[in-house]
Scaffold this motif. Structure first.
Motif, PDB file in Angstrom:
ATOM      1  N   ALA A 118       0.835  -1.202   0.000  1.00 50.52           N
ATOM      2  CA  ALA A 118       0.000   0.000   0.000  1.00 50.52           C
ATOM      3  C   ALA A 118       0.869   1.251   0.000  1.00 50.52           C
ATOM      4  CB  ALA A 118      -0.920  -0.010   1.221  1.00 50.52           C
ATOM      5  N   GLN A 119       1.947   1.214   0.746  1.00 49.66           N
ATOM      6  CA  GLN A 119       2.852   2.360   0.804  1.00 49.66           C
ATOM      7  C   GLN A 119       3.436   2.677  -0.565  1.00 49.66           C
ATOM      8  OE1 GLN A 119       6.181   1.820   3.458  1.00 49.66           O
ATOM      9  NE2 GLN A 119       6.966   3.894   3.145  1.00 49.66           N
ATOM     10  N   GLY A 153     -11.529   2.504   2.013  1.00 50.42           N
ATOM     11  CA  GLY A 153     -10.103   2.229   2.093  1.00 50.42           C
ATOM     12  C   GLY A 153      -9.617   1.380   0.926  1.00 50.42           C
ATOM     13  N   GLY A 154     -10.450   0.440   0.494  1.00 54.35           N
ATOM     14  CA  GLY A 154     -10.064  -0.447  -0.592  1.00 54.35           C
ATOM     15  C   GLY A 154      -9.896   0.236  -1.926  1.00 54.35           C
ATOM     16  N   VAL A 155     -10.577   1.355  -2.113  1.00 57.03           N
ATOM     17  CA  VAL A 155     -10.472   2.092  -3.384  1.00 57.03           C
ATOM     18  C   VAL A 155      -9.721   3.407  -3.207  1.00 57.03           C
ATOM     19  CG1 VAL A 155     -12.595   1.049  -4.275  1.00 57.03           C
ATOM     20  CG2 VAL A 155     -12.718   3.235  -3.066  1.00 57.03           C
ATOM     21  N   ALA A 156      -9.078   3.591  -2.045  1.00 57.93           N
ATOM     22  CA  ALA A 156      -8.373   4.843  -1.761  1.00 57.93           C
ATOM     23  C   ALA A 156      -7.317   5.134  -2.818  1.00 57.93           C
ATOM     24  CB  ALA A 156      -7.715   4.770  -0.389  1.00 57.93           C
ATOM     25  N   GLN A 157      -7.221   6.406  -3.193  1.00 53.01           N
ATOM     26  CA  GLN A 157      -6.255   6.845  -4.203  1.00 53.01           C
ATOM     27  C   GLN A 157      -5.161   7.728  -3.622  1.00 53.01           C
ATOM     28  OE1 GLN A 157      -6.437   5.668  -7.460  1.00 53.01           O
ATOM     29  NE2 GLN A 157      -7.998   4.382  -6.470  1.00 53.01           N
ATOM     30  N   SER A 158      -5.214   7.942  -2.323  1.00 51.77           N
ATOM     31  CA  SER A 158      -4.187   8.770  -1.687  1.00 51.77           C
ATOM     32  C   SER A 158      -3.991   8.302  -0.255  1.00 51.77           C
ATOM     33  CB  SER A 158      -4.587  10.250  -1.693  1.00 51.77           C
ATOM     34  OG  SER A 158      -5.691  10.470  -0.826  1.00 51.77           O
ATOM     35  N   ALA A 159      -2.879   8.722   0.330  1.00 51.25           N
ATOM     36  CA  ALA A 159      -2.596   8.358   1.715  1.00 51.25           C
ATOM     37  C   ALA A 159      -3.675   8.888   2.649  1.00 51.25           C
ATOM     38  CB  ALA A 159      -1.232   8.907   2.121  1.00 51.25           C
ATOM     39  N   LEU A 200      -8.733  -4.975   2.662  1.00 52.13           N
ATOM     40  CA  LEU A 200      -9.841  -4.162   3.158  1.00 52.13           C
ATOM     41  C   LEU A 200     -11.171  -4.593   2.546  1.00 52.13           C
ATOM     42  CD1 LEU A 200      -7.979  -0.745   2.960  1.00 52.13           C
ATOM     43  CD2 LEU A 200      -8.712  -1.853   5.061  1.00 52.13           C
ATOM     44  N   LEU A 201     -11.151  -4.841   1.240  1.00 53.07           N
ATOM     45  CA  LEU A 201     -12.393  -5.177   0.538  1.00 53.07           C
ATOM     46  C   LEU A 201     -12.975  -6.516   0.976  1.00 53.07           C
ATOM     47  CD1 LEU A 201     -11.403  -4.022  -3.076  1.00 53.07           C
ATOM     48  CD2 LEU A 201     -12.875  -2.820  -1.442  1.00 53.07           C
TER      49      LEU A 201
END
Length: 479
Positions: A39-40, A95-101, A171-172
């Motif tokens: 993720a990082q 969270g599963g589709v997050a595009q930024s930190a 997450l998903l």
């Protein structure tokens, strides 16, 4: 009056739904840890801020648990359970589709908010569904085993999803689980709620939320040193606010946490055991993961699978303990279990860079798991033993809060111990790769030894405080 709880075979289906929710909450505490490096890299999260993926969840969860318990009592445990499960799924999707930190951090905090509603509601529902008798012991054995083994399962599932799908599925994956739990829970769970005085204690809410949040945050920052401003200041503030919270609760006629709940000696022993085992479990999992991946060079999936014997041992021990508790009572189990668990941790404290999994790690894991299973069953049972139905959500929240704060303390405490030991070890050695590895292992083993010492404290607590008899936990009264 309290609404009647489900009866007959139906309540075992209710237990399955509650267990599914408990697994989701516990699993999410570790499943993201395995996915964090991916993720990082994907979202460009800096090294300095990556810890917020874990901290945001722990902070919201720990800070709001007592409020979540009272909301469950007053608003309705079924309603709180279903709302918490739906909200947790929505936060997981974000969270599963997050595009930024920032989006990921916010989603993890939102997960913590709904977990703080879901976890105490689940434990309260368990209490009103299995109020007495032998079945209560069995139900709490299942619940305790899920709580103890869920963290290890999270590492396995996280490794599998990250390696063969994407970190996003860590997450998903909560979404289909939530769908099943909500549909089944809506059909099976009977609503129950507290009656009488249901006013919220807002001064108490503010003090305990900020106090617990400050304490958890301070612990998460203590890896850089206990005397740093961000660690020592927040820990000190948290302690001060919690002391003030106790003073306020003692004078309130509608307290958020009635002091009669932790004041009863059996429950006090259970809450202390929850705090100490929460602390020690981190010592048993965090540095074991480091050893497996850094020293033995295991891939994440293999490292996760390597912890499964501990999970199996917890389930086995919890099952046997549930059957034994009506015959021997909770006190012997709660006194002997920590000794067995400490024995496992002390075996892990003997690890060297040349140690093998089968010869050195596996025996320690199995012994630790067997001991933890013996602790979880009586601990969960007597933590809510004799609690007025009006307060079951608050009592359930206190158990979770003790474990959550203990876990945060364990992360900081053992990280500091390991780092200090490793740093002291290096100057006495040459700068070779082997020497550096020896230094790391020295830090890990010191953490295991301290974890063993901490979990052993549960034994004298049980011997001194626990007075619950086998009749209290569904056994027969001696003639």
């Amino acid at each position: 009056m309290e609404t009647a709880a489900p009866h007959g075979n139906r309540r075992w289906w209710v237990l399955a739904v509650i267990g599914l929710a408990q697994l989701t909450v516990v699993l999410d505490g570790t499943i993201v840890n395995i996915a964090l490096p991916s993720a990082q890299a994907d979202l460009g999260i800096s090294d300095a801020s990556r810890s917020w993926v874990v901290t945001a969840y722990a902070l919201a969860f720990g800070a709001l648990l007592l409020l979540g318990g009272r909301v469950a009592d007053y608003w309705g445990r079924k309603r709180a359970f279903l709302t918490g499960m739906i909200g947790f799924a929505v936060a997981s999707a974000i969270g599963g589709v997050a595009q930024s930190a920032g989006e990921l951090f916010a989603a993890r905090a939102l997960q913590g908010v709904f977990a703080a509603l879901l976890a105490p509601a689940a434990l309260a529902l368990l209490t009103v569904t299995f109020p007495t008798g032998r079945d209560r012991g069995t139900a709490f054995a299942v619940f305790g085993a899920i709580g103890g083994g869920g963290a290890a399962i999270g590492m396995v599932v996280g490794g599998l999803l990250t390696e063969y799908a994407s970190w996003r599925w860590c997450l998903l994956v909560n979404i289909p689980i939530a769908v099943v739990a909500v549909i089944a829970g809506a059909r099976l769970i009977v609503e129950s709620r507290a009656t009488g005085n249901t006013r919220y204690d807002w001064p108490g809410v503010g003090l305990v939320s900020v106090g617990l949040g400050s304490l958890v945050y301070g612990f998460t920052q203590a890896e850089d040193g206990w005397t740093t401003g961000s660690a020592g200041g927040f820990i000190g503030l948290g302690v001060a606010l919690l002391v003030l919270f106790v003073l306020v609760e003692a004078r309130s006629n509608h307290p958020l946490l009635p002091l009669r709940i932790p004041a009863q000696r059996d429950r006090a022993a259970a809450f202390l055991a929850a705090f100490l085992t929460g602390t020690a479990m981190l010592g048993g999992l965090l540095f074991l993961t480091f050893y497996l991946q850094i020293v033995l060079a295991y891939e994440p999936v293999r490292a996760g699978l390597a912890t499964l014997p501990m999970t199996a041992a917890i389930f086995l021990s919890a099952t046997v303990s549930a059957q034994a508790m009506p015959r021997v009572g909770p006190r012997p189990l709660l006194a002997i279990g920590p000794v067995v668990a400490a024995g496992g941790l002390l075996l892990l404290a003997q690890l060297e860079t040349t140690s093998t999994y089968a010869g050195h790690i596996l025996p320690g894991l199995v012994l630790f798991g067997l001991g933890m299973g013996m602790v979880f069953v009586p601990m969960q049972n007597i933590a809510l033993l004799g609690v007025d139905p009006h307060d079951s959500g608050a009592a359930g929240a206190l158990v979770n809060a003790a474990q959550q704060v203990g876990g945060s303390l364990g992360t900081a405490l053992f990280s500091t111990i390991a780092l200090t030991t490793t740093t002291a070890f290096v100057p006495a050695r040459t700068g070779t790769a082997t020497a550096q590895l020896d230094a790391l292992v020295a830090g890990y083993t010191h953490a295991f030894a301290w974890a063993a010492a901490i979990v052993l404290v549960v034994t004298p607590i049980a011997l001194v405080l626990v007075r619950a008899t086998k009749a209290d936990v569904g056994g027969e009264v001696a003639e």
